[in-house]
Design a protein around this motif. Structure first.
Motif, PDB file in Angstrom:
ATOM      1  N   ASP A  35      21.986  26.324  75.229  1.00 45.34           N
ATOM      2  CA  ASP A  35      22.386  27.196  73.908  1.00 45.34           C
ATOM      3  C   ASP A  35      23.353  26.419  73.041  1.00 45.34           C
ATOM      4  O   ASP A  35      24.069  25.618  73.378  1.00 45.34           O
ATOM      5  N   VAL A  36      22.930  26.395  71.694  1.00 47.82           N
ATOM      6  CA  VAL A  36      23.712  25.861  70.604  1.00 47.82           C
ATOM      7  C   VAL A  36      24.892  26.875  70.494  1.00 47.82           C
ATOM      8  O   VAL A  36      24.818  28.213  70.062  1.00 47.82           O
ATOM      9  N   PRO A  37      26.081  26.323  70.494  1.00 46.51           N
ATOM     10  CA  PRO A  37      27.174  27.214  70.432  1.00 46.51           C
ATOM     11  C   PRO A  37      27.549  27.729  68.968  1.00 46.51           C
ATOM     12  O   PRO A  37      27.191  27.216  68.118  1.00 46.51           O
ATOM     13  N   PRO A  38      28.114  28.898  68.881  1.00 42.93           N
ATOM     14  CA  PRO A  38      28.538  29.323  67.621  1.00 42.93           C
ATOM     15  C   PRO A  38      29.422  28.522  66.641  1.00 42.93           C
ATOM     16  O   PRO A  38      30.282  27.986  67.744  1.00 42.93           O
ATOM     17  N   ALA A  39      29.967  28.978  65.603  1.00 41.57           N
ATOM     18  CA  ALA A  39      30.954  28.110  65.063  1.00 41.57           C
ATOM     19  C   ALA A  39      32.521  28.595  65.711  1.00 41.57           C
ATOM     20  O   ALA A  39      32.521  29.735  66.257  1.00 41.57           O
ATOM     21  N   GLN A  40      33.267  27.499  66.012  1.00 41.19           N
ATOM     22  CA  GLN A  40      34.402  27.527  66.565  1.00 41.19           C
ATOM     23  C   GLN A  40      34.564  28.030  67.697  1.00 41.19           C
ATOM     24  O   GLN A  40      35.352  28.855  68.414  1.00 41.19           O
ATOM     25  N   HIS A  41      33.438  27.859  68.762  1.00 45.23           N
ATOM     26  CA  HIS A  41      33.218  28.064  69.895  1.00 45.23           C
ATOM     27  C   HIS A  41      34.164  27.168  70.657  1.00 45.23           C
ATOM     28  O   HIS A  41      34.551  26.046  70.050  1.00 45.23           O
ATOM     29  N   HIS A  42      34.429  27.124  71.960  1.00 43.99           N
ATOM     30  CA  HIS A  42      35.419  26.209  72.673  1.00 43.99           C
ATOM     31  C   HIS A  42      34.684  24.855  73.016  1.00 43.99           C
ATOM     32  O   HIS A  42      35.388  23.885  73.667  1.00 43.99           O
ATOM     33  N   TYR A  43      33.466  24.682  72.534  1.00 39.99           N
ATOM     34  CA  TYR A  43      32.822  23.247  72.656  1.00 39.99           C
ATOM     35  C   TYR A  43      31.734  23.269  71.695  1.00 39.99           C
ATOM     36  O   TYR A  43      31.310  24.152  71.233  1.00 39.99           O
ATOM     37  N   ALA A  44      31.748  21.906  71.310  1.00 40.27           N
ATOM     38  CA  ALA A  44      30.705  21.785  70.065  1.00 40.27           C
ATOM     39  C   ALA A  44      29.339  21.549  70.244  1.00 40.27           C
ATOM     40  O   ALA A  44      28.314  21.538  69.656  1.00 40.27           O
ATOM     41  N   ASN A  45      29.030  20.854  71.567  1.00 40.01           N
ATOM     42  CA  ASN A  45      27.739  20.238  71.801  1.00 40.01           C
ATOM     43  C   ASN A  45      27.028  21.578  72.571  1.00 40.01           C
ATOM     44  O   ASN A  45      27.512  22.634  72.737  1.00 40.01           O
ATOM     45  N   LYS A  46      25.803  21.421  73.148  1.00 36.88           N
ATOM     46  CA  LYS A  46      25.103  22.346  73.668  1.00 36.88           C
ATOM     47  C   LYS A  46      25.655  22.789  74.962  1.00 36.88           C
ATOM     48  O   LYS A  46      26.197  22.077  75.427  1.00 36.88           O
ATOM     49  N   SER A  47      25.362  23.822  75.412  1.00 35.92           N
ATOM     50  CA  SER A  47      25.915  24.507  76.661  1.00 35.92           C
ATOM     51  C   SER A  47      25.046  23.666  77.786  1.00 35.92           C
ATOM     52  O   SER A  47      24.242  22.950  77.719  1.00 35.92           O
ATOM     53  N   ASN A  48      25.980  23.818  79.002  1.00 40.69           N
ATOM     54  CA  ASN A  48      25.187  23.535  80.348  1.00 40.69           C
ATOM     55  C   ASN A  48      23.762  24.330  80.396  1.00 40.69           C
ATOM     56  O   ASN A  48      23.463  25.437  79.960  1.00 40.69           O
ATOM     57  N   PRO A  49      22.788  23.753  80.983  1.00 37.11           N
ATOM     58  CA  PRO A  49      21.507  24.519  81.013  1.00 37.11           C
ATOM     59  C   PRO A  49      21.584  26.014  81.473  1.00 37.11           C
ATOM     60  O   PRO A  49      22.345  26.071  82.982  1.00 37.11           O
ATOM     61  N   ARG A  50      21.026  26.831  81.077  1.00 37.93           N
ATOM     62  CA  ARG A  50      21.003  28.079  81.744  1.00 37.93           C
ATOM     63  C   ARG A  50      19.709  28.239  82.562  1.00 37.93           C
ATOM     64  O   ARG A  50      18.650  27.654  82.504  1.00 37.93           O
ATOM     65  N   ASP A  51      19.860  28.892  83.748  1.00 43.17           N
ATOM     66  CA  ASP A  51      18.775  29.104  84.804  1.00 43.17           C
ATOM     67  C   ASP A  51      17.563  29.605  84.012  1.00 43.17           C
ATOM     68  O   ASP A  51      16.400  29.048  84.256  1.00 43.17           O
ATOM     69  N   LEU A  52      17.848  30.693  83.462  1.00 41.34           N
ATOM     70  CA  LEU A  52      16.465  31.291  82.492  1.00 41.34           C
ATOM     71  C   LEU A  52      17.079  31.957  81.268  1.00 41.34           C
ATOM     72  O   LEU A  52      18.108  32.772  81.634  1.00 41.34           O
ATOM     73  N   VAL A  53      16.532  32.030  80.395  1.00 39.82           N
ATOM     74  CA  VAL A  53      16.584  32.951  79.181  1.00 39.82           C
ATOM     75  C   VAL A  53      15.389  33.423  78.644  1.00 39.82           C
ATOM     76  O   VAL A  53      14.324  32.809  78.882  1.00 39.82           O
ATOM     77  N   TRP A  54      15.338  34.725  78.120  1.00 39.75           N
ATOM     78  CA  TRP A  54      14.225  35.047  77.233  1.00 39.75           C
ATOM     79  C   TRP A  54      14.578  35.056  75.719  1.00 39.75           C
ATOM     80  O   TRP A  54      15.801  35.239  75.429  1.00 39.75           O
ATOM     81  N   LEU A  55      13.655  34.334  75.048  1.00 38.59           N
ATOM     82  CA  LEU A  55      13.796  34.039  73.526  1.00 38.59           C
ATOM     83  C   LEU A  55      13.246  34.947  72.790  1.00 38.59           C
ATOM     84  O   LEU A  55      11.866  35.471  73.136  1.00 38.59           O
ATOM     85  N   ASN A  56      13.644  35.740  71.768  1.00 38.99           N
ATOM     86  CA  ASN A  56      12.956  36.620  70.955  1.00 38.99           C
ATOM     87  C   ASN A  56      12.098  35.755  69.941  1.00 38.99           C
ATOM     88  O   ASN A  56      12.759  35.044  69.286  1.00 38.99           O
ATOM     89  N   LEU A  57      10.916  35.959  70.042  1.00 42.60           N
ATOM     90  CA  LEU A  57      10.079  34.850  69.145  1.00 42.60           C
ATOM     91  C   LEU A  57      10.173  35.139  67.678  1.00 42.60           C
ATOM     92  O   LEU A  57      10.003  34.082  67.056  1.00 42.60           O
TER      93      LEU A  57
END
Length: 229
Positions: free
Chosen positions: A57-79
């Motif tokens: 995941d790309v974190p939102p502004a002012q999240h507690h980290y700036a880089n991408k998140s650790n990998p999620r096991d599975l996500v569904w993306l809205n096309l």
């Protein structure tokens, strides 16, 4: 269909299609993780989403980290909007629930701090009674989780091989409902699941198919406030 009913239907389908996973006693728990993630991946595809494994995941502004998140096991993306609709984590060990559920910088609790109105799903292949109670109590009283739609499927038992009680807890933005099912072995050594009463060691006539029974839990507690099918 509202959020609570959608999560209930996901659990109903999971239980009723469990035998189709073809998990045999000779398989290991890594096999089961792969089978279950594949099941939810296919479900997302059938619903028109794009399932992605090991998604960062790309974190939102002012999240507690700036880089991408650790990998999620599975996500569904809205096309249409390329947004996360559902985030699923699958764990096999009771001790791993803490990192999946309570680590503010990782997995589900981290995902709960993202702005999208995403479903957060945890499938726990084995949790002890004590870890289950701690996990559910934490979610029921956590401000981040209370703003999301959360669904946990927990296999509860004193040991991994005895975890045949399947409990689904859903938290549709603050409320809490629970449903119970059971896993059993067929004569060929394959696992299946069903709603209804706990398995009996005695040979009995096959009962009619049981329907899922959801109970409503008082917010922030473990007290039953209502029982309904």
């Amino acid at each position: 269909m509202n959020d609570a009913m959608f999560m209930k239907r996901m659990f109903h389908g999971y239980i009723r299609n469990y035998a189709a996973l073809r998990w045999h006693v000779l398989n290991n728990y890594a096999d089961m993780t792969s089978l279950e993630i594949s099941y939810f991946s296919k479900l997302g595809t059938l619903l028109g989403y794009v399932p992605v494994r090991e998604y960062a995941d790309v974190p939102p502004a002012q999240h507690h980290y700036a880089n991408k998140s650790n990998p999620r096991d599975l996500v569904w993306l809205n096309l249409e909007e390329n947004k996360v609709i559902l985030h699923l984590e699958r764990e096999n060990e009771s001790s791993n629930y803490f990192n999946a559920v309570r680590n503010v910088k990782n997995k589900l609790l981290d995902s709960a701090q993202f702005p999208e109105d995403r479903y957060l799903v945890g499938v726990f292949g084995w949790v002890t009674d004590a870890d289950y109670s701690g996990m559910i109590g934490f979610v029921a009283n956590n401000n981040h989780y209370q703003k999301k739609n959360v669904m946990f499927i927990s296999y509860i038992g004193p040991t991994k091989n005895e975890a045949t009680q399947i409990v689904c807890d859903i938290f549709p933005k603050g409320s809490h409902e629970r449903c119970e099912a059971w896993a059993e072995l067929d004569k060929g050594g394959y696992w299946y699941a069903h709603f209804g009463p706990a398995p009996s060691a005695e040979c009995q006539p096959l009962p009619p198919p049981a329907v899922p029974r959801w109970i409503q839990i008082k917010a922030g507690t473990n007290q039953i406030t209502n029982q309904r099918t």
